[in-house]
Design an enzyme around this catalytic site. Structure first.
Site, PDB file in Angstrom:
ATOM      1  N   GLN A   1       9.091 -14.656  20.951  1.00 60.71           N
ATOM      2  CA  GLN A   1       8.633 -16.042  21.088  1.00 60.71           C
ATOM      3  C   GLN A   1       9.153 -16.919  19.946  1.00 60.71           C
ATOM      4  O   GLN A   1       8.420 -17.710  19.355  1.00 60.71           O
ATOM      5  CB  GLN A   1       7.099 -16.092  21.146  1.00 60.71           C
ATOM      6  CG  GLN A   1       6.493 -15.211  22.236  1.00 60.71           C
ATOM      7  CD  GLN A   1       5.006 -15.374  22.321  1.00 60.71           C
ATOM      8  OE1 GLN A   1       4.511 -16.444  22.669  1.00 60.71           O
ATOM      9  NE2 GLN A   1       4.291 -14.312  21.989  1.00 60.71           N
TER      10      GLN A   1
ATOM     11  N   LYS B   1      -6.855  -4.665  -2.896  1.00 63.52           N
ATOM     12  CA  LYS B   1      -7.443  -5.341  -1.735  1.00 63.52           C
ATOM     13  C   LYS B   1      -8.446  -4.427  -1.033  1.00 63.52           C
ATOM     14  O   LYS B   1      -8.200  -3.225  -0.902  1.00 63.52           O
ATOM     15  CB  LYS B   1      -6.340  -5.785  -0.770  1.00 63.52           C
ATOM     16  CG  LYS B   1      -5.536  -4.669  -0.128  1.00 63.52           C
ATOM     17  CD  LYS B   1      -4.396  -5.278   0.661  1.00 63.52           C
ATOM     18  CE  LYS B   1      -3.580  -4.297   1.462  1.00 63.52           C
ATOM     19  NZ  LYS B   1      -4.286  -3.478   2.428  1.00 63.52           N
TER      20      LYS B   1
ATOM     21  N   LYS C   1      -7.543  -4.681   5.223  1.00 67.23           N
ATOM     22  CA  LYS C   1      -6.214  -4.347   5.719  1.00 67.23           C
ATOM     23  C   LYS C   1      -5.245  -5.481   5.380  1.00 67.23           C
ATOM     24  O   LYS C   1      -4.165  -5.244   4.863  1.00 67.23           O
ATOM     25  CB  LYS C   1      -6.269  -4.076   7.231  1.00 67.23           C
ATOM     26  CG  LYS C   1      -7.232  -2.955   7.623  1.00 67.23           C
ATOM     27  CD  LYS C   1      -6.987  -1.669   6.856  1.00 67.23           C
ATOM     28  CE  LYS C   1      -7.958  -0.563   7.279  1.00 67.23           C
ATOM     29  NZ  LYS C   1      -7.870   0.623   6.398  1.00 67.23           N
TER      30      LYS C   1
ATOM     31  N   GLU D   1      -4.670  -0.771  -1.329  1.00 64.89           N
ATOM     32  CA  GLU D   1      -5.950  -0.740  -0.620  1.00 64.89           C
ATOM     33  C   GLU D   1      -6.851   0.262  -1.330  1.00 64.89           C
ATOM     34  O   GLU D   1      -6.611   1.480  -1.276  1.00 64.89           O
ATOM     35  CB  GLU D   1      -5.752  -0.337   0.849  1.00 64.89           C
ATOM     36  CG  GLU D   1      -7.066  -0.386   1.628  1.00 64.89           C
ATOM     37  CD  GLU D   1      -6.931   0.003   3.103  1.00 64.89           C
ATOM     38  OE1 GLU D   1      -5.797   0.099   3.602  1.00 64.89           O
ATOM     39  OE2 GLU D   1      -7.988   0.206   3.738  1.00 64.89           O
TER      40      GLU D   1
ATOM     41  N   ASP E   1       0.797  -1.249   0.000  1.00 61.92           N
ATOM     42  CA  ASP E   1       0.000   0.000   0.000  1.00 61.92           C
ATOM     43  C   ASP E   1       0.822   1.288   0.000  1.00 61.92           C
ATOM     44  O   ASP E   1       0.481   2.245   0.718  1.00 61.92           O
ATOM     45  CB  ASP E   1      -0.957   0.011   1.202  1.00 61.92           C
ATOM     46  CG  ASP E   1      -1.923  -1.161   1.206  1.00 61.92           C
ATOM     47  OD1 ASP E   1      -1.933  -1.946   0.242  1.00 61.92           O
ATOM     48  OD2 ASP E   1      -2.670  -1.310   2.202  1.00 61.92           O
TER      49      ASP E   1
ATOM     50  N   CYS F   1      -1.888  -2.489   7.891  1.00 63.08           N
ATOM     51  CA  CYS F   1      -1.916  -3.416   6.757  1.00 63.08           C
ATOM     52  C   CYS F   1      -0.708  -4.343   6.704  1.00 63.08           C
ATOM     53  O   CYS F   1      -0.820  -5.491   6.262  1.00 63.08           O
ATOM     54  CB  CYS F   1      -2.068  -2.641   5.459  1.00 63.08           C
ATOM     55  SG  CYS F   1      -3.716  -1.885   5.340  1.00 63.08           S
TER      56      CYS F   1
ATOM     57  N   VAL G   1       3.302   0.206   4.187  1.00 69.04           N
ATOM     58  CA  VAL G   1       2.619   0.964   5.247  1.00 69.04           C
ATOM     59  C   VAL G   1       1.209   0.423   5.455  1.00 69.04           C
ATOM     60  O   VAL G   1       0.590  -0.116   4.542  1.00 69.04           O
ATOM     61  CB  VAL G   1       2.550   2.462   4.879  1.00 69.04           C
ATOM     62  CG1 VAL G   1       3.934   3.047   4.811  1.00 69.04           C
ATOM     63  CG2 VAL G   1       1.792   2.727   3.572  1.00 69.04           C
ATOM     64  N   THR G   2       0.696   0.638   6.689  1.00 65.99           N
ATOM     65  CA  THR G   2       1.439   1.046   7.869  1.00 65.99           C
ATOM     66  C   THR G   2       1.795  -0.209   8.657  1.00 65.99           C
ATOM     67  O   THR G   2       1.079  -1.208   8.584  1.00 65.99           O
ATOM     68  CB  THR G   2       0.629   1.998   8.784  1.00 65.99           C
ATOM     69  OG1 THR G   2      -0.569   1.333   9.219  1.00 65.99           O
ATOM     70  CG2 THR G   2       0.261   3.278   8.058  1.00 65.99           C
TER      71      THR G   2
HETATM   72  N1  TIU Z   1      -2.467   0.373   4.349  1.00 62.86           N
HETATM   73  C1  TIU Z   1      -2.878   0.617   5.598  1.00 62.86           C
HETATM   74  O1  TIU Z   1      -2.152   0.416   6.564  1.00 62.86           O
HETATM   75  N2  TIU Z   1      -4.158   1.155   5.756  1.00 62.86           N
HETATM   76  C2  TIU Z   1      -4.523   1.957   6.806  1.00 62.86           C
HETATM   77  O2  TIU Z   1      -5.665   2.370   6.893  1.00 62.86           O
HETATM   78  N3  TIU Z   1      -3.544   2.256   7.719  1.00 62.86           N
HETATM   79  C3  TIU Z   1      -3.633   3.110   8.763  1.00 62.86           C
HETATM   80  O3  TIU Z   1      -2.679   3.164   9.552  1.00 62.86           O
HETATM   81  N4  TIU Z   1      -4.698   3.876   8.906  1.00 62.86           N
END
Ligand code: TIU
Length: 224
Positions: free
Chosen positions: A202, A129, A132, A72, A24, A162, A157-158
Site C-alpha cells: 500500500q 522497555k 513490545k 525488553e 532486543d 517487538c 527481534v522478533t
Molecule cells: N522482543 C520481542 O520480540 N519480544 C517477544 O516476546 N517476542 C516474541 O516473539 N515472543
C-alpha cells in the site's frame, strides 16, 4: 542525503538525523534457556542475523548515525510488568521466575543482557522497555526528538512482535522507518516474510524495507 534502493521506493535519509534502532538482541530471545525458548520456540533462526546486525551497527558508528539498542526487561519487583503480561502463556517458568539465564526478562539478570556479539559501545544509547513496542512507557520519542532524529533504520527481534510494534509506533509518530530485513528475524520465518510485505504494501503504509547490502552500498557510495 543518502538514498537506499528500497521497497516500495527509494528511502532517503540524512545520517545526522538518523538512528539505527536495534530491537532486543538479548540472550533471553536468542539463547537456549531464555524467555523465547521458555515460550516454546526454537531460537536457532534468530542467530543467523547476528553477523548482519553487527555490520549494520559498525556502519552506523562509522558513518555518524546514532545507535540505539532497546532491551525488553522489567525491574526486579516487576512493578513495570502488567499482570496480564506475566500471566500470558501460563508458563511454568515465566517472567520474573528463576530460569537457566537468571530471572526471566528481569533487568540485570544474565538473560536480559545483550548477546556478547552485539554489546552496546560507548556512545550508544540503551532504552529499557516494558512492552513490545519501544515507544510505550519509555523516553524513546523524547530521545529521538532531542537529537533531531527523523529517520530510523530498524533491525532486531522478533520481526512480528517487538520490531513490528515499534515500526508502527514510530510510523504513527512521524518517523520514516526502513526495516533492514536481513537484520531482523522471527521464530517463525513465514511471519518474518509476511511482515516485510505488510510494511511495504500500500505504498509503504508502515515504512520501507531493504537488505543490509543496499544500506551498505548507499553509505559507502556517499563516501566515494
Ligand atoms: N522482543 C520481542 O520480540 N519480544 C517477544 O516476546 N517476542 C516474541 O516473539 N515472543
Amino acid at each position: 542525503m543518502i538514498t537506499v534502493n528500497a521497497r516500495p521506493y527509494p528511502f532517503s535519509f540524512d545520517p545526522a538525523h538518523t538512528a539505527v534502532l536495534m530491537i532486543d538482541m538479548q540472550r533471553d530471545f536468542l539463547e537456549p534457556g531464555g524467555f523465547g525458548a521458555l515460550l516454546g520456540n526454537d531460537v536457532r533462526p534468530l542467530a543467523r542475523i547476528v553477523p548482519a546486525c553487527h555490520t549494520l551497527l559498525a556502519l552506523a558508528r562509522h558513518h555518524g548515525l546514532a545507535v540505539i539498542h532497546t532491551q525488553e526487561a522489567h525491574d526486579p519487583l516487576l512493578a513495570d510488568c502488567p499482570p496480564a503480561k506475566k500471566a500470558r502463556g501460563r508458563l511454568a517458568c515465566g517472567i520474573g521466575d528463576p530460569g537457566p539465564l537468571g530471572r526471566v526478562l528481569v533487568a540485570g539478570e544474565p538473560g536480559a543482557d545483550f548477546i556478547s556479539a552485539l554489546q552496546p559501545e560507548p556512545g550508544d544509547i540503551v532504552v529499557r522497555k516494558p512492552g513490545k513496542g519501544a515507544f510505550h512507557a519509555t523516553a524513546l520519542d523524547n530521545i529521538l526528538r532531542h537529537r533531531g532524529i527523523r529517520h530510523l533504520l530498524v533491525g532486531g527481534v522478533t520481526t512480528e512482535v517487538c520490531v513490528q510494534s515499534t515500526l508502527r509506533e514510530a510510523n504513527d509518530r512521524g518517523y520514516d522507518c526502513l526495516l533492514v530485513h536481513d537484520c531482523a528475524a522471527s521464530y517463525f520465518p513465514h511471519f518474518h516474510d509476511t511482515v516485510v510485505e505488510m510494511v511495504v504494501a500500500q505504498g509503504g503504509i508502515v515504512g520501507w524495507a531493504a537488505p543490509l547490502s543496499a544500506v551498505q552500498a548507499a553509505l559507502e557510495e556517499s563516501h566515494a
